[in-house]
Design an enzyme around this catalytic site. Structure first.
Site, short mmCIF file in Angstrom:
data_model
loop_
_atom_site.label_atom_id
_atom_site.label_comp_id
_atom_site.label_asym_id
_atom_site.label_seq_id
_atom_site.Cartn_x
_atom_site.Cartn_y
_atom_site.Cartn_z
N ASP A 41 -32.79 -4.94 5.48
CA ASP A 41 -33.62 -4.05 6.32
C ASP A 41 -32.71 -3.30 7.30
OD1 ASP A 41 -34.88 -6.37 8.88
OD2 ASP A 41 -32.96 -6.35 7.80
N ASP A 54 -27.08 -5.29 8.79
CA ASP A 54 -27.26 -5.16 7.33
C ASP A 54 -26.28 -4.14 6.77
OD1 ASP A 54 -30.03 -5.44 8.79
OD2 ASP A 54 -30.36 -6.31 6.82
N ASN A 84 -36.44 -4.59 10.37
CA ASN A 84 -35.89 -3.96 11.59
C ASN A 84 -36.56 -2.62 11.87
OD1 ASN A 84 -33.93 -5.87 12.37
ND2 ASN A 84 -32.57 -5.15 10.75
N THR A 95 -30.98 -10.45 3.73
CA THR A 95 -30.58 -10.39 5.15
C THR A 95 -31.72 -9.80 5.98
OG1 THR A 95 -29.65 -8.18 4.87
CG2 THR A 95 -28.15 -10.05 4.51
N PHE A 108 -35.85 -13.60 13.96
CA PHE A 108 -36.60 -12.41 13.53
C PHE A 108 -36.99 -12.45 12.05
CE2 PHE A 108 -37.99 -8.08 13.89
CZ PHE A 108 -37.67 -7.48 12.68
N ASN A 109 -36.05 -12.71 11.15
CA ASN A 109 -36.36 -12.62 9.72
C ASN A 109 -37.40 -13.64 9.29
OD1 ASN A 109 -34.61 -10.50 9.31
ND2 ASN A 109 -32.89 -11.79 8.72
N HIS A 141 -24.84 -10.67 12.29
CA HIS A 141 -25.54 -11.75 11.57
C HIS A 141 -25.39 -11.63 10.04
CE1 HIS A 141 -27.81 -12.44 15.35
NE2 HIS A 141 -28.04 -11.15 15.36
N ASP A 142 -25.82 -10.50 9.51
CA ASP A 142 -25.95 -10.35 8.06
C ASP A 142 -24.61 -10.37 7.35
OD1 ASP A 142 -28.64 -7.99 8.60
OD2 ASP A 142 -28.65 -10.17 8.51
O1 RIB Z 1 -32.24 -12.24 13.60
C1 RIB Z 1 -31.27 -11.39 13.04
C2 RIB Z 1 -31.73 -10.82 11.76
O2 RIB Z 1 -32.90 -10.03 11.95
C3 RIB Z 1 -30.72 -9.85 11.12
O3 RIB Z 1 -30.88 -9.86 9.73
C4 RIB Z 1 -31.13 -8.54 11.68
O4 RIB Z 1 -30.70 -7.45 10.85
C5 RIB Z 1 -32.62 -8.66 11.66
O5 RIB Z 1 -33.06 -8.35 10.34
CA CA Z 2 -31.27 -7.72 8.62
#
Ligand code: RIB
Ligand code: CA
Length: 306
Positions: free
Chosen positions: A10, A15, A39, A121, A162-163, A235-236
Site C-alpha cells: 500500500d 512500501d 496507507n 507489507t 496499522f496493517n 518497516h516494509d
Molecule cells: O505499521 C506500519 C505499516 O503500516 C507499514 O506497512 C506502513 O506502510 C503501513 O502500511
Molecule cells: Ca505498507
C-alpha cells in the site's frame, strides 16, 4: 538461485523503499506487485507502485490492483503519515504504465508458482481473499513474510499496528491459514531507524537514491512529531530484507491470534511467546534485529540503483 517474491503493498513511503530494495537485490526476483487500500486509497497506492517501479527502472514488472476496502470494515488510511498522495515528498512523475486489468487476487493465483515467497507489507485483505477464492494456491506459497503486527505497543492504537488494525479479519485468516508465516512487527522495525545521515548518503546516489532521500525527508516528520525519533523505521523494507538475509532478524516461534471484536483492542496481534494459551504455534515472530547490518544492506543496495 534467487527467490521469487511478490510484494502486496500500500505505497506508502516504506512500501516504495521495500520495492526498490527488492529491485536492487539479486537474492530475490520480484515477479509482480499487487496493491491494496491501506496507507491511501487503492487508486493512489496503485499509482504509487507504478511510479516506484519506474523510478527503479523496472516498469516491466506487472502491477495488479486489489481490494479497495477491508473485508468487512470501513477503510482507515494514513494520510497523516504518508500525505495526500501516499508518497508525499518527492515530485511524482505521471506513471507511463498501467496496472494489468486482472484483479490482484486472480493475478496472484496466476503468477504464484511453487517456491514463491509472498511479502505483504499492508493490510492483508488481498491475501485473505486469495486464500478464500483460490485455495489451490496455498500449496504453492512457500512462505509469507508479513510486515505487520506487534508483540508490544501498536502504532494506531496502543493495542494495534496499522496493517493489522485496518483489516483484523483478514489478518486473522492469514494467521490461521497454516501457511509458513513470519511476522515482522513494530518490535523489530522500530529498532532500526533510517536517519538523515543515511538520506544524505543516498541523495547524490542516483535517481532511486534521491527518491528515497526525499521520501525519508517527509516520512521523518511523522516519526519526529509522534515518537521524537531521530530517524524513521522503514518497516516494509525489513520484510524484504528478511527474505534477502534471514540472519538479520531473530524470530521466535509462537501462536499469533488477532483480536476482531474488542472495543479497545481490535487488530491486536496477540503473540503467545511462552505458550501459555495452548494455542498451536503458527508463526515466527521477529523479536530482535541487527539494525546496523539491516540499514547497511538497505542503503548500500539502494545506492547501487541508477
Ligand atoms: O505499521 C506500519 C505499516 O503500516 C507499514 O506497512 C506502513 O506502510 C503501513 O502500511
Ligand atoms: Ca505498507
Amino acid at each position: 538461485m534467487s527467490t521469487k517474491i511478490v510484494i502486496d503493498c500500500d505505497p506508502g513511503h516504506d512500501d516504495a523503499i521495500a520495492i526498490l530494495l527488492a529491485l536492487a537485490s539479486p537474492e530475490v526476483e520480484l515477479i509482480g506487485v499487487t496493491t491494496v487500500a491501506g496507507n491511501q486509497t487503492l487508486d493512489k497506492t496503485t499509482r504509487n507502485a507504478l511510479v516506484t517501479l519506474e523510478v527503479g527502472g523496472r516498469a516491466d514488472i506487472p502491477v495488479a490492483a486489489g481490494a479497495d476496502a477491508p473485508l468487512s470494515r470501513e477503510l482507515r488510511t494514513a494520510a497523516h503519515v504518508h500525505g495526500d498522495s501516499g508518497l508525499d515528498g518527492p515530485e511524482l512523475p505521471e506513471p507511463r504504465t498501467q496496472p494489468v486489468t486482472e484483479h490482484a487476487v486472480d493475478f496472484l493465483a496466476e503468477i504464484i508458482e511453487g517456491g514463491t515467497v509472498l511479502v505483504p507489507t499492508a493490510p492483508l485483505t488481498n491475501i485473505a481473499l486469495l486464500l478464500e477464492r483460490h485455495p489451490e494456491v496455498r500449496d504453492r506459497i512457500e512462505h509469507i513474510v508479513w510486515m505487520g503486527g506487534a508483540i508490544g505497543e501498536g502504532n494506531v492504537t496502543p493495542a494495534a499496528e496499522f496493517n493489522a488494525f485496518v483489516d483484523p479479519e483478514a489478518a486473522a485468516v492469514v494467521c490461521a491459514s497454516g501457511i509458513p508465516l513470519t511476522m515482522i512487527g513494530l518490535d523489530v522495525t522500530h529498532k532500526a531507524l533510517f536517519t538523515r545521515a543515511h538520506a544524505e548518503r543516498l541523495r547524490e546516489a542516483g535517481r532511486a537514491g534521491r527518491f528515497v532521500a526525499e521520501l525519508s525527508d517527509f516520512f521523518q516528520r511523522f516519526h519526529e512529531r509522534s515518537y521524537g525519533f531521530e530517524g524513521s523505521p522503514i518497516h516494509d523494507a525489513m520484510a524484504v530484507a528478511h527474505v534477502i538475509d534471514p540472519t538479520l532478524v531473530t524470530a521466535r516461534t509462537a501462536n499469533v491470534a488477532v483480536e476482531t471484536s474488542s472495543e479497545l483492542c481490535d487488530g491486536r496481534t496477540v503473540v503467545d511467546l511462552r505458550g501459555v494459551t495452548g494455542r498451536p504455534e503458527n508463526a515466527d515472530v521477529g523479536v530482535d534485529v541487527d539494525a546496523d547490518r539491516f540499514l547497511e544492506l538497505l542503503v548500500s543496495r539502494i545506492e547501487s540503483l541508477p
